[in-house]
Scaffold this motif. Structure first.
Motif, PDB file in Angstrom:
ATOM      1  N   GLY A  87      50.487  34.356  42.951  1.00  0.00           N
ATOM      2  CA  GLY A  87      49.254  34.995  42.400  1.00  0.00           C
ATOM      3  C   GLY A  87      48.389  35.281  43.858  1.00  0.00           C
ATOM      4  N   HIS A  88      48.246  34.417  44.472  1.00  0.00           N
ATOM      5  CA  HIS A  88      47.400  34.439  45.806  1.00  0.00           C
ATOM      6  C   HIS A  88      48.044  35.778  46.462  1.00  0.00           C
ATOM      7  CE1 HIS A  88      44.854  31.176  44.975  1.00  0.00           C
ATOM      8  NE2 HIS A  88      45.880  30.352  44.719  1.00  0.00           N
ATOM      9  N   ALA A  89      49.208  35.732  46.908  1.00  0.00           N
ATOM     10  CA  ALA A  89      49.752  36.792  47.692  1.00  0.00           C
ATOM     11  C   ALA A  89      49.556  38.086  46.837  1.00  0.00           C
ATOM     12  CB  ALA A  89      51.259  36.676  47.914  1.00  0.00           C
ATOM     13  N   ILE A  90      49.967  38.213  45.564  1.00  0.00           N
ATOM     14  CA  ILE A  90      49.552  39.449  44.974  1.00  0.00           C
ATOM     15  C   ILE A  90      48.232  40.133  44.924  1.00  0.00           C
ATOM     16  CG2 ILE A  90      49.779  40.414  42.441  1.00  0.00           C
ATOM     17  CD1 ILE A  90      51.955  38.429  41.937  1.00  0.00           C
ATOM     18  N   ALA A  91      47.206  39.076  44.797  1.00  0.00           N
ATOM     19  CA  ALA A  91      45.722  39.171  44.839  1.00  0.00           C
ATOM     20  C   ALA A  91      45.576  39.898  46.320  1.00  0.00           C
ATOM     21  CB  ALA A  91      45.106  38.113  44.508  1.00  0.00           C
ATOM     22  N   ASN A 134      44.391  43.140  40.814  1.00  0.00           N
ATOM     23  CA  ASN A 134      43.272  42.808  41.031  1.00  0.00           C
ATOM     24  C   ASN A 134      42.423  41.869  39.960  1.00  0.00           C
ATOM     25  OD1 ASN A 134      42.922  44.804  39.343  1.00  0.00           O
ATOM     26  ND2 ASN A 134      41.427  45.902  40.463  1.00  0.00           N
ATOM     27  N   ASP A 135      43.599  41.568  38.927  1.00  0.00           N
ATOM     28  CA  ASP A 135      43.091  40.706  37.696  1.00  0.00           C
ATOM     29  C   ASP A 135      42.811  39.296  38.321  1.00  0.00           C
ATOM     30  OD1 ASP A 135      42.784  38.844  35.584  1.00  0.00           O
ATOM     31  OD2 ASP A 135      44.066  40.418  34.316  1.00  0.00           O
ATOM     32  N   PRO A 136      41.453  38.779  38.314  1.00  0.00           N
ATOM     33  CA  PRO A 136      40.978  37.520  38.925  1.00  0.00           C
ATOM     34  C   PRO A 136      41.986  36.152  38.385  1.00  0.00           C
ATOM     35  CG  PRO A 136      39.386  38.240  37.538  1.00  0.00           C
ATOM     36  CD  PRO A 136      40.267  39.547  37.535  1.00  0.00           C
ATOM     37  N   ILE A 137      42.518  36.429  37.168  1.00  0.00           N
ATOM     38  CA  ILE A 137      43.288  35.238  36.556  1.00  0.00           C
ATOM     39  C   ILE A 137      44.538  34.922  37.209  1.00  0.00           C
ATOM     40  CG2 ILE A 137      44.324  34.417  34.597  1.00  0.00           C
ATOM     41  CD1 ILE A 137      42.410  36.128  32.884  1.00  0.00           C
ATOM     42  N   LEU A 138      44.904  35.881  37.794  1.00  0.00           N
ATOM     43  CA  LEU A 138      46.393  35.915  38.556  1.00  0.00           C
ATOM     44  C   LEU A 138      46.171  34.844  39.732  1.00  0.00           C
ATOM     45  CD1 LEU A 138      47.862  39.535  39.367  1.00  0.00           C
ATOM     46  CD2 LEU A 138      49.028  37.671  38.220  1.00  0.00           C
ATOM     47  N   ALA A 139      45.215  34.933  40.443  1.00  0.00           N
ATOM     48  CA  ALA A 139      44.967  33.655  41.559  1.00  0.00           C
ATOM     49  C   ALA A 139      44.492  32.449  41.142  1.00  0.00           C
ATOM     50  CB  ALA A 139      44.154  34.386  42.743  1.00  0.00           C
TER      51      ALA A 139
END
Length: 464
Positions: free
Chosen positions: A38-42, A264-269
């Motif tokens: 999730g951090h890498a995607i963000a 850029n959905d904050p929930i991902l990270a």
């Protein structure tokens, strides 16, 4: 001796083909895929797929080079032994101890991650108590027989594989609109949120450095195969399958995430990529499902960390580079002293985390940050030199690196470039400096050991 056949180095050949096969399939799957992605995607957006493809390609090439050496000469010391033969004693000594240190630090980190999940379920039990019980339990299972490690890892790996295949199946249904409970469908999020490359290639490059470390552990199969029958055949099969494993488990599952959820959905990270997507699909108890899978993943990683650290110490002991007791094995062919010493070192790291200033433990963690890249670099240089040595002797290369020596040189250049970029990036500079300092200290120790050994040989000759 036990009923299982013993290898020439004193270890039991107790790993069955299904153990090695499942280890090779799921050894690369860690908590980083389920949560950390999730951090890498963000950071990189949908273009994180390029980062995973580049990091995966590097691992495929490194595994091919390692496979070439391991098929020809299976050894529980793996690349450390090959570096000793191809580059010099100091290189095998250094990379062996750095690799041991990497996995010793993984033990308390993964145990703490597992304990945190269990503490959320059972809040009356302290995290440290869970950490202690988990570590001791897996240490005991590793002490008895390599078959225990193989059996535990087989079932851990099977759960991870089923979880990912299930996730991919649900994701495909959601993408094509066949999942009635899903709030999301299609692949529009690959492009509709500031495009496929929202933060530029610089962000992709940073993501490559991040994702590269999530693949660490692929090489364990070459260490474990030395404790199986027909190790060359097992290594060959595992190395050949690494391409589809990375393609299926990482690229396909990450594609599903970035297709169904805006990058850029904050929930991902904050929550993790898998849980976010499962919740959007309307899957009940998504958090519990992901927590169980992550618990299995971190326990699997802890199990492998104990095994790998102990086998590397055993190999170093066999070469006279670790305490002599580390090469002792019990009746079942397990290097019990190497297991206990590695666990003891991990407990010292845990103790340092609690009593030492935060900066001390942060430095210890940072010192392992670039070890994965150093291991890959040593594998590439060793393969380059060993191939030339083998060709000079007229040996037939049964399992070979592709497009030699061009691709080998390309890997070396890529890794040196990555390390250089990390040095100039503020986010990674401390890791490079800490790993560099630790490496210099270990190299100095290796040169001291080599000099002492040389003086002992000279003394023995004089006495004779």
């Amino acid at each position: 001796m036990s009923s299982s056949q013993s290898s020439s180095n004193g270890l039991e050949q107790g790993l069955k083909p299904r153990h090695v096969t499942m280890l090779s399939i799921a050894g690369v799957i860690g908590a980083g895929l389920f949560v950390g992605s999730g951090h890498a995607i963000a950071a990189a957006g949908p273009a994180v797929l390029l980062a995973y493809a580049a990091a995966g390609a590097l691992v495929v090439l490194v595994m091919r080079m390692l496979g070439e050496m391991a098929v020809a000469s299976p050894d529980t010391g793996s690349f450390s032994t090959y570096a000793d033969r191809a580059i010099g004693h100091w290189a095998g000594f250094t990379i062996g101890w750095l690799y041991w240190w990497f996995w010793v630090l993984v033990i308390p980190l993964e145990a703490n991650a597992a304990a945190t999940i269990l503490h959320a379920w059972f809040p009356n039990v302290a995290i440290w108590a869970f950490t202690l019980v988990i570590t001791l339990l897996l240490t005991v299972t590793n002490l008895f027989s390599v078959k225990n490690y193989g059996e535990f890892e087989f079932w851990f790996a099977l759960v991870k594989v089923i979880a990912i295949i299930g996730f991919i199946g649900l994701g495909i249904l959601a993408i094509f609109g066949f999942l009635p409970t899903s709030q999301v469908s299609g692949v529009s999020h690959l492009f509709d949120t500031q495009g496929f490359l929202p933060n530029g290639m610089g962000a992709v490059l940073g993501a490559i450095l991040t994702t590269m470390f999530s693949f660490m552990g692929t090489e364990i199969v070459t260490i474990a195969a030395a404790e199986s029958k027909n190790p060359g055949q097992q290594i060959s099969k595992a190395t050949n399958s690494v391409i589809w494993r990375i393609g299926l488990f990482y690229l396909v599952s990450i594609f599903i995430v970035v297709a169904l959820v805006p990058w850029n959905d904050p929930i991902l990270a904050s929550v993790g990529s898998y849980q976010t997507v499962l919740e959007r699909m309307g899957i009940p108890n998504a958090k519990l499902i992901v927590d169980i899978v992550v618990l299995v993943a971190v326990t699997s990683c802890l199990n492998s960390a104990l095994y790998t650290a102990s086998r590397m110490m055993f190999s170093l002991g066999k070469r006279g580079d670790a305490p002599a007791v580390s090469q002792r094995t019990n009746k079942s062919g397990t290097p019990y002293w190497a297991v206990m010493l590695s666990t003891a070192a991990a407990f010292i790291a845990v103790f340092a985390n609690y009593v030492a200033p935060a900066a001390v433990f942060e430095f210890l963690l940072a010192s392992s940050g670039a070890i994965a890249l150093l291991v890959y670099l040593v594998i590439a240089i060793s393969q380059l030199r060993m191939r030339k040595q083998r060709m000079a002797r007229g040996e037939k290369i049964a399992f070979s690196m592709w497009l030699f020596p061009g691709l080998t040189y390309a890997v070396i250049v890529f890794i040196v470039a990555a390390l250089t970029i990390m040095l100039f990036q503020e986010a990674h500079r401390v890791e490079i400096l800490a790993t560099g300092l630790l490496s210099l200290l270990v190299v100095a120790a290796g040169l001291f050991v080599a000099r002492r050994r040389k003086l002992q040989k000279v003394g023995a000759v004089v006495l004779n």
